[in-house]
Write an enzyme that holds these catalytic residues in place. Structure first.
Site, PDB file in Angstrom:
ATOM      1  N   LEU A  21      -0.189 -13.905  20.871  1.00  0.00           N
ATOM      2  CA  LEU A  21      -1.900 -14.712  20.421  1.00  0.00           C
ATOM      3  C   LEU A  21      -1.505 -14.900  18.837  1.00  0.00           C
ATOM      4  CD1 LEU A  21      -4.156 -11.683  22.361  1.00  0.00           C
ATOM      5  CD2 LEU A  21      -3.581 -14.398  23.031  1.00  0.00           C
ATOM      6  N   GLY A  30       2.552  -6.928  11.630  1.00  0.00           N
ATOM      7  CA  GLY A  30       2.971  -7.168  13.469  1.00  0.00           C
ATOM      8  C   GLY A  30       2.764  -8.410  14.357  1.00  0.00           C
ATOM      9  N   VAL A  66       1.404  -9.768  17.376  1.00  0.00           N
ATOM     10  CA  VAL A  66      -0.203  -9.625  18.735  1.00  0.00           C
ATOM     11  C   VAL A  66       0.124  -9.980  19.791  1.00  0.00           C
ATOM     12  CG1 VAL A  66      -2.618  -9.601  19.487  1.00  0.00           C
ATOM     13  CG2 VAL A  66      -1.731  -9.013  16.674  1.00  0.00           C
ATOM     14  N   ASP A  77     -11.104  -8.218   8.845  1.00  0.00           N
ATOM     15  CA  ASP A  77     -10.535  -9.628   9.667  1.00  0.00           C
ATOM     16  C   ASP A  77     -11.850  -9.369  10.624  1.00  0.00           C
ATOM     17  OD1 ASP A  77      -9.930 -11.205  11.152  1.00  0.00           O
ATOM     18  OD2 ASP A  77      -8.206 -10.325  11.999  1.00  0.00           O
TER      19      ASP A  77
END
Length: 307
Positions: free
Chosen positions: A47, A53, A55, A177
């Site tokens: 995604l 990292g 996703v 976010d």
């Protein structure tokens, strides 16, 4: 559309009363499973990339529930898990709010898609943070020219953003976010967040266009007011359909801010935006004050998420 009589969100009372009038289900005590094996999950398409990292979309095999798996990238395994990952895990385990993303599980193991190997060509284990799958990133919606928010929808998203931010500020956490799932906004990505008492200038963590003037002026100590500035920028972006302060450098960003903050009028922007985009952080509206603003209690009222 819900009426003021039907919804605790639309009754203008002191914010503390609004918070405690919410149904219990609005503040779920999410269950953190613990630590699973990655084989419990199917890993699907990538995604994007988070703070530290990758996703991926995934499915929990036993429940068939769609999830998002954030694989923690360890560029140097000898140094262990990055401090940003440890910080996010710690923060998320202590938070529980409808408008804050919840960590539902941790998983460890070696998966086929992980090419991380050591000197002996043996695959190294990966650590995953498991989150509910969210349909959209709010930034992605704002960038989509086909998406046009109505005033009622803008109010609904702003109320959720402010309620989640107020909760975080109560816990002395600064946010970062935003995600959206069927009209429910959730604040996420706490990899660069810290408890407020630890917050000092260790490098700007807010995208320039949403960065408060005190950050651009290299203030070494700052507080929750930086979130309120960013919320004002998001608010303006939803109203206009594009970012309102597109600085090409920090100095250019400051120039744009000083030009804008001297010019807003009632005809250009609702009163609430004028309370958020205030250069002096001490005079900037708090999440507490913003939630009780008349903007949310005049027609059109905040949208019903079912719509």
């Amino acid at each position: 559309m819900v009426s003021p009589q039907d919804s605790p969100y639309l009754v203008k009372t002191p914010l503390t009363q609004i918070v405690y009038k919410l149904p219990v289900t609005e503040y779920p005590n999410h269950k953190f499973i613990g630590c699973s094996d990655i084989i419990d999950y199917e890993i699907h398409n990538k995604l994007g990339e988070g703070t530290f990292g990758e996703v991926h979309k995934g499915i929990h095999k036993k429940t068939n529930k769609v999830v998002a798996l954030k694989r923690i990238l360890m560029h140097n395994e000898k140094e262990g898990i990055p401090i940003t990952a440890i910080r996010e895990i710690k923060i998320l385990k202590m938070l529980s709010h409808t408008n804050v993303i919840n960590l539902i599980d941790m998983a460890i193991g070696v998966d086929e898609s992980n090419s991380n190997t050591d000197a002996n060509n043996e695959a190294q284990p990966s650590i995953y943070m498991i989150f509910p799958y969210m349909d959209h990133d709010l930034a992605g919606l704002l960038e989509n020219p086909k998406v046009k928010f109505t005033e009622a929808q803008i109010k609904w998203y702003m109320k959720q953003l402010l309620e989640g931010t107020f909760y975080l500020h109560q816990h002395k956490i600064l946010h970062r976010d935003l995600k959206d799932n069927k009209g429910v906004l959730k604040i996420g990505d706490f990899g660069l967040s810290r408890p407020l008492q630890e917050k000092s200038l260790t490098g700007c963590v807010v995208t320039r266009w949403y960065r408060a003037p005190e950050l651009l002026l290299k203030e070494r100590r700052y507080d929750t007011a930086i979130d309120m500035w960013a919320i004002g920028c998001v608010f303006g972006e939803m109203l206009k359909g594009s970012p309102i302060l597109r600085g090409r450098s920090d100095q250019d960003q400051l120039d744009l801010i000083f030009k804008l903050c001297g010019t807003p009028t009632e005809e250009d922007w609702p009163d609430l935006l004028d309370k958020l985009l205030v250069c002096n952080p001490q005079n900037r509206a708090t999440a507490f004050a913003a939630l009780d603003h008349d903007y949310f209690f005049t027609e059109p009222l905040p949208a019903d998420p079912k719509e």
